[in-house]
Design a protein around this motif. Structure first.
Motif, PDB file in Angstrom:
ATOM      1  N   UNK A 164      14.971  13.345  34.405  1.00 45.76           N
ATOM      2  CA  UNK A 164      16.089  13.998  33.542  1.00 45.76           C
ATOM      3  C   UNK A 164      17.586  14.047  34.497  1.00 45.76           C
ATOM      4  N   UNK A 165      18.605  13.641  34.277  1.00 42.08           N
ATOM      5  CA  UNK A 165      19.709  13.749  35.016  1.00 42.08           C
ATOM      6  C   UNK A 165      20.794  14.759  34.082  1.00 42.08           C
ATOM      7  N   UNK A 166      20.550  15.957  34.676  1.00 37.79           N
ATOM      8  CA  UNK A 166      21.164  17.080  33.841  1.00 37.79           C
ATOM      9  C   UNK A 166      22.821  16.749  34.045  1.00 37.79           C
ATOM     10  N   UNK A 167      23.471  16.561  35.201  1.00 38.68           N
ATOM     11  CA  UNK A 167      24.802  16.628  35.496  1.00 38.68           C
ATOM     12  C   UNK A 167      25.334  15.617  34.383  1.00 38.68           C
ATOM     13  N   UNK A 168      24.859  14.193  34.347  1.00 38.26           N
ATOM     14  CA  UNK A 168      25.300  13.302  33.532  1.00 38.26           C
ATOM     15  C   UNK A 168      24.967  13.563  31.990  1.00 38.26           C
ATOM     16  N   UNK A 169      23.721  14.347  31.892  1.00 32.21           N
ATOM     17  CA  UNK A 169      23.375  14.580  30.466  1.00 32.21           C
ATOM     18  C   UNK A 169      22.682  13.243  30.095  1.00 32.21           C
ATOM     19  N   UNK A 170      21.804  12.747  30.660  1.00 32.94           N
ATOM     20  CA  UNK A 170      21.226  11.430  30.359  1.00 32.94           C
ATOM     21  C   UNK A 170      19.729  11.240  30.941  1.00 32.94           C
ATOM     22  N   UNK A 171      19.331  10.192  30.710  1.00 36.23           N
ATOM     23  CA  UNK A 171      17.797  10.114  31.297  1.00 36.23           C
ATOM     24  C   UNK A 171      17.849   8.618  32.180  1.00 36.23           C
ATOM     25  N   UNK A 172      17.305   8.834  33.442  1.00 36.23           N
ATOM     26  CA  UNK A 172      17.492   7.703  34.235  1.00 36.23           C
ATOM     27  C   UNK A 172      16.037   7.122  34.442  1.00 36.23           C
ATOM     28  N   UNK A 173      16.174   5.780  34.056  1.00 39.92           N
ATOM     29  CA  UNK A 173      14.852   4.935  34.183  1.00 39.92           C
ATOM     30  C   UNK A 173      14.574   4.428  35.505  1.00 39.92           C
ATOM     31  N   UNK A 174      13.376   4.303  36.167  1.00 41.10           N
ATOM     32  CA  UNK A 174      12.975   3.800  37.232  1.00 41.10           C
ATOM     33  C   UNK A 174      11.758   3.045  37.171  1.00 41.10           C
ATOM     34  N   UNK A 175      11.586   1.719  37.834  1.00 38.78           N
ATOM     35  CA  UNK A 175      10.388   0.991  37.702  1.00 38.78           C
ATOM     36  C   UNK A 175       9.281   1.931  38.123  1.00 38.78           C
ATOM     37  N   UNK A 176       8.208   1.990  37.396  1.00 35.70           N
ATOM     38  CA  UNK A 176       7.139   2.824  37.663  1.00 35.70           C
ATOM     39  C   UNK A 176       6.231   2.534  38.909  1.00 35.70           C
ATOM     40  N   UNK A 177       6.245   1.367  39.311  1.00 40.04           N
ATOM     41  CA  UNK A 177       5.467   0.913  40.379  1.00 40.04           C
ATOM     42  C   UNK A 177       6.499   0.617  41.932  1.00 40.04           C
ATOM     43  N   UNK A 178       7.508   1.198  41.651  1.00 43.34           N
ATOM     44  CA  UNK A 178       8.399   1.033  43.025  1.00 43.34           C
ATOM     45  C   UNK A 178       8.934   2.403  43.374  1.00 43.34           C
ATOM     46  N   UNK A 179       9.329   2.737  44.594  1.00 39.52           N
ATOM     47  CA  UNK A 179      10.046   3.774  45.132  1.00 39.52           C
ATOM     48  C   UNK A 179      11.075   4.351  44.239  1.00 39.52           C
ATOM     49  N   UNK A 180      11.174   5.492  43.940  1.00 42.77           N
ATOM     50  CA  UNK A 180      12.104   5.883  43.429  1.00 42.77           C
ATOM     51  C   UNK A 180      13.545   5.716  43.940  1.00 42.77           C
ATOM     52  N   UNK A 181      13.680   5.667  45.067  1.00 38.82           N
ATOM     53  CA  UNK A 181      14.856   5.196  45.848  1.00 38.82           C
ATOM     54  C   UNK A 181      15.332   3.695  45.592  1.00 38.82           C
ATOM     55  N   UNK A 182      14.365   2.908  45.171  1.00 33.30           N
ATOM     56  CA  UNK A 182      14.705   1.364  44.938  1.00 33.30           C
ATOM     57  C   UNK A 182      14.722   0.924  43.702  1.00 33.30           C
ATOM     58  N   UNK A 183      13.852   1.741  42.930  1.00 36.65           N
ATOM     59  CA  UNK A 183      13.562   1.148  41.538  1.00 36.65           C
ATOM     60  C   UNK A 183      14.378   1.486  40.202  1.00 36.65           C
ATOM     61  N   UNK A 184      15.724   1.883  40.414  1.00 39.75           N
ATOM     62  CA  UNK A 184      16.446   2.390  39.399  1.00 39.75           C
ATOM     63  C   UNK A 184      16.770   1.368  38.543  1.00 39.75           C
ATOM     64  N   UNK A 185      16.669   1.405  37.261  1.00 41.84           N
ATOM     65  CA  UNK A 185      16.931   0.403  36.196  1.00 41.84           C
ATOM     66  C   UNK A 185      18.152   0.644  35.546  1.00 41.84           C
ATOM     67  N   UNK A 186      18.429   1.780  34.876  1.00 46.01           N
ATOM     68  CA  UNK A 186      19.528   2.166  34.008  1.00 46.01           C
ATOM     69  C   UNK A 186      19.505   3.517  33.315  1.00 46.01           C
ATOM     70  N   UNK A 187      20.459   4.076  32.799  1.00 45.14           N
ATOM     71  CA  UNK A 187      20.517   5.342  32.357  1.00 45.14           C
ATOM     72  C   UNK A 187      20.472   5.005  30.670  1.00 45.14           C
ATOM     73  N   UNK A 188      19.937   6.024  30.154  1.00 41.29           N
ATOM     74  CA  UNK A 188      19.817   5.835  28.511  1.00 41.29           C
ATOM     75  C   UNK A 188      20.296   7.398  27.995  1.00 41.29           C
ATOM     76  N   UNK A 189      20.952   7.370  26.885  1.00 42.84           N
ATOM     77  CA  UNK A 189      21.527   8.653  26.431  1.00 42.84           C
ATOM     78  C   UNK A 189      20.229   9.375  25.318  1.00 42.84           C
ATOM     79  N   UNK A 190      19.398   8.336  25.021  1.00 36.32           N
ATOM     80  CA  UNK A 190      18.442   8.833  23.857  1.00 36.32           C
ATOM     81  C   UNK A 190      16.922   8.364  24.156  1.00 36.32           C
ATOM     82  N   UNK A 191      16.011   9.241  24.097  1.00 34.79           N
ATOM     83  CA  UNK A 191      14.637   8.486  24.109  1.00 34.79           C
ATOM     84  C   UNK A 191      14.183   8.422  22.727  1.00 34.79           C
ATOM     85  N   UNK A 192      13.873   7.136  22.345  1.00 36.48           N
ATOM     86  CA  UNK A 192      13.617   6.802  20.945  1.00 36.48           C
ATOM     87  C   UNK A 192      12.721   7.784  20.220  1.00 36.48           C
ATOM     88  N   UNK A 193      13.100   8.392  18.954  1.00 35.71           N
ATOM     89  CA  UNK A 193      11.935   9.188  18.650  1.00 35.71           C
ATOM     90  C   UNK A 193      12.405  10.624  18.649  1.00 35.71           C
TER      91      UNK A 193
END
Length: 285
Positions: A147-176
């Motif tokens: 959760x990215x509170x400041x940007x009011x979004x949800x930050x996606x990271x590759x699950x099997x990589x270090x959080x410092x290197x596995x950033x994918x993208x930001x999404x505004x909505x979690x489907x459902x």
């Protein structure tokens, strides 16, 4: 055990045919569905698929046993009753594209995301449960959500990589979930609370049989009454369990997921693990 009368297949309208299960509408109630499990085992986000005799039976028995036990402990689930050896009846839920991973012992993708301290924490027991959220998305290999509170979004990271290197993208909505950021945060807190309570109940039950619940993956949905409930299935596909804490004595799907080649011995052990799950959970009540 309550067994509902079977409904002839000809009357079932399938609206989801997934890798390991079929979900069909109840022709007599539009707020209920049938889950019919398959004798299929998958791993590596569907890149490895095998048929395993009686897996559907064992997984159904396990799921029904676990859901009944959770219902008895006032944990909200979608489960209504067992139909036959590979089918159960459930509330029709609004699907949330979310995987909720509850951990007592760090392993697997968690160690990969925390590679800098993996050697230190590997095998340790978390005093407080660790809960991760993942977006259920095969194409993205179920990325971790932060959760990215400041940007009011949800930050996606590759699950099997270090959080410092596995950033994918930001999404505004979690489907459902809600389109409102603050409402979604509130629902995530409710989901985490239910997940933690469910884990503690199951952890205690497994300990009676010298089995340690390492981690558990749950899915959630909104019931017809718009309440959050645990949905889908709970079986050897969705947990990691070790007998007496021994990593070599796993009673789950990990032996299939982690092997380089699926040998006859792997199938034998996997069959035994699913059978064990059905037999042990039948003794919970």
């Amino acid at each position: 055990m309550q067994i509902y009368p079977p409904v002839p297949t000809m009357y079932l309208k399938i609206f989801k045919d997934a890798k390991t299960k079929v979900i069909a509408e109840d022709p007599f109630c539009n707020q209920q569905v049938f889950y019919r499990l398959k004798d299929v085992v998958t791993a590596k986000n569907g890149r490895r698929i095998s048929t395993l005799n009686k897996k559907d039976v064992f997984a159904t028995e396990t799921s029904c046993n676990v859901f009944r036990y959770l219902n008895l402990h006032a944990i909200p689930t979608h489960y209504l009753g067992q139909i036959d050896q590979n089918t159960f009846l459930a509330q029709k839920t609004t699907v949330i594209s979310l995987l909720v991973k509850i951990r007592r012992i760090p392993s697997g993708s968690y160690l990969k995301r925390h590679a800098d301290v993996a050697e230190i924490i590997n095998g340790r027991i978390f005093k407080d449960l660790v809960i991760d959220f993942q977006l259920k998305d095969d194409a993205l290999c179920d990325p971790t959500i932060l959760v990215a509170d400041k940007e009011k979004c949800f930050r996606l990271y590759i699950s099997e990589q270090s959080l410092g290197h596995g950033y994918l993208k930001d999404i505004k909505i979690i489907p459902g979930l809600s389109e409102d950021f603050d409402e979604t945060k509130t629902d995530l807190k409710i989901i985490a609370n239910i997940a933690e309570k469910a884990f503690l109940i199951l952890e205690s039950a497994f300990k009676r049989f010298d089995a340690d619940l390492v981690d558990l993956c749950l899915q959630f949905g909104y019931s017809p009454k718009k309440t959050l409930v645990i949905s889908d299935v709970i079986c050897g596909d969705t947990w990691s369990i070790r007998l007496l804490g021994d990593i070599k004595k796993g009673k789950d799907r990990n032996i299939y997921r982690e092997c380089d080649e699926v040998t006859p011995e792997i199938y034998i052990n996997l069959f035994d693990n699913y059978r064990w799950g059905a037999e042990i959970t039948a003794k919970f009540i």
